[in-house]
Design an enzyme around this catalytic site. Structure first.
Site, mmCIF file in Angstrom:
data_model
loop_
_atom_site.group_PDB
_atom_site.id
_atom_site.type_symbol
_atom_site.label_atom_id
_atom_site.label_comp_id
_atom_site.label_asym_id
_atom_site.label_seq_id
_atom_site.Cartn_x
_atom_site.Cartn_y
_atom_site.Cartn_z
ATOM 1 N N ASP A 222 11.108 -31.550 -16.004
ATOM 2 C CA ASP A 222 10.347 -30.837 -14.990
ATOM 3 C C ASP A 222 9.710 -31.915 -14.114
ATOM 4 O O ASP A 222 9.596 -33.078 -14.524
ATOM 5 C CB ASP A 222 9.277 -29.972 -15.673
ATOM 6 C CG ASP A 222 8.372 -29.275 -14.683
ATOM 7 O OD1 ASP A 222 8.880 -28.715 -13.681
ATOM 8 O OD2 ASP A 222 7.139 -29.309 -14.886
ATOM 9 N N ASP B 281 6.552 -31.611 -11.522
ATOM 10 C CA ASP B 281 5.092 -31.595 -11.420
ATOM 11 C C ASP B 281 4.457 -31.482 -12.801
ATOM 12 O O ASP B 281 4.725 -30.558 -13.558
ATOM 13 C CB ASP B 281 4.630 -30.451 -10.523
ATOM 14 C CG ASP B 281 5.187 -30.558 -9.109
ATOM 15 O OD1 ASP B 281 5.438 -31.692 -8.651
ATOM 16 O OD2 ASP B 281 5.389 -29.511 -8.463
#
Length: 194
Positions: free
Chosen positions: A19, A21
């Protein structure tokens, strides 16, 4: 963002999907809307480079609903991703593919995590017959759910929203938990994990 696929066959066990952020860079409840707001974790950039140097392939799967909400556009996102790739490459690493979902929660797409569309995008881009057995590293339950749907091994990092996700304690039965991406990579590269 597409990178040219490697001519070398990639093993799912040597694929790490991240992922963005909260894993690679600081997260914000107000969204990351510009390059100036995109602040990387230096240890995460180094960790990606170390993975590459050890023969792993690294891809990114990121929900970017700020586009659908009108907070920034795809060109701005591209600038952020270009910077991320440049930082990784400056340390001797490479991000093989970045898959992102520009949709909002009400758009009924098939790519917004926890749905697995972004991971299928990565699988297709890297010409893999399967991504089962690869690693999915995230800071939220939706990251892990997307990965588990396609047979990925789950890693929750405590950076970003990770501490809040861990405190809820829901759906983490199969997840390994690490302080951050760098500590996970430390264990992965020293064969602590199998």
């Amino acid at each position: 963002m597409l990178s040219s696929p490697s001519t070398t066959a990639i093993s799912p066990e040597k694929l790490v999907i991240l992922d963005r952020d909260g894993v690679i860079n600081h997260d914000s409840d107000a969204y990351i809307k510009s390059l100036s707001e995109w602040i990387p974790y230096p240890s995460a950039i180094s960790a990606i480079a170390r993975l590459t140097q050890a023969g792993f392939t690294v891809a990114v799967a990121t929900n970017q609903s700020g586009i659908a909400r009108g907070y920034y556009d795809e060109e701005t996102l591209s600038v952020m991703h270009q910077r991320m790739c440049e930082l990784v490459e400056a340390e001797g690493g490479r991000i093989a593919h970045i898959a992102y979902c520009p949709h909002g929660p009400g758009d009924h797409c098939d790519c917004r995590k926890p749905l697995p569309g972004l991971l299928f995008n990565i699988q297709h881009a890297l010409r893999l017959s399967t991504i089962a057995g690869s690693w999915m590293v995230g800071d939220s339950l939706r990251d892990l759910q997307a990965g588990e749907t396609v047979g990925c091994r789950s890693v929750l990092v405590k950076t970003g929203k990770g501490e809040k996700t861990l405190a809820k304690g829901i759906g983490l039965e199969n997840a390994l938990v690490y302080a951050d991406l760098a500590t996970f990579v430390d264990d992965l590269l020293t064969d602590v994990l199998d």
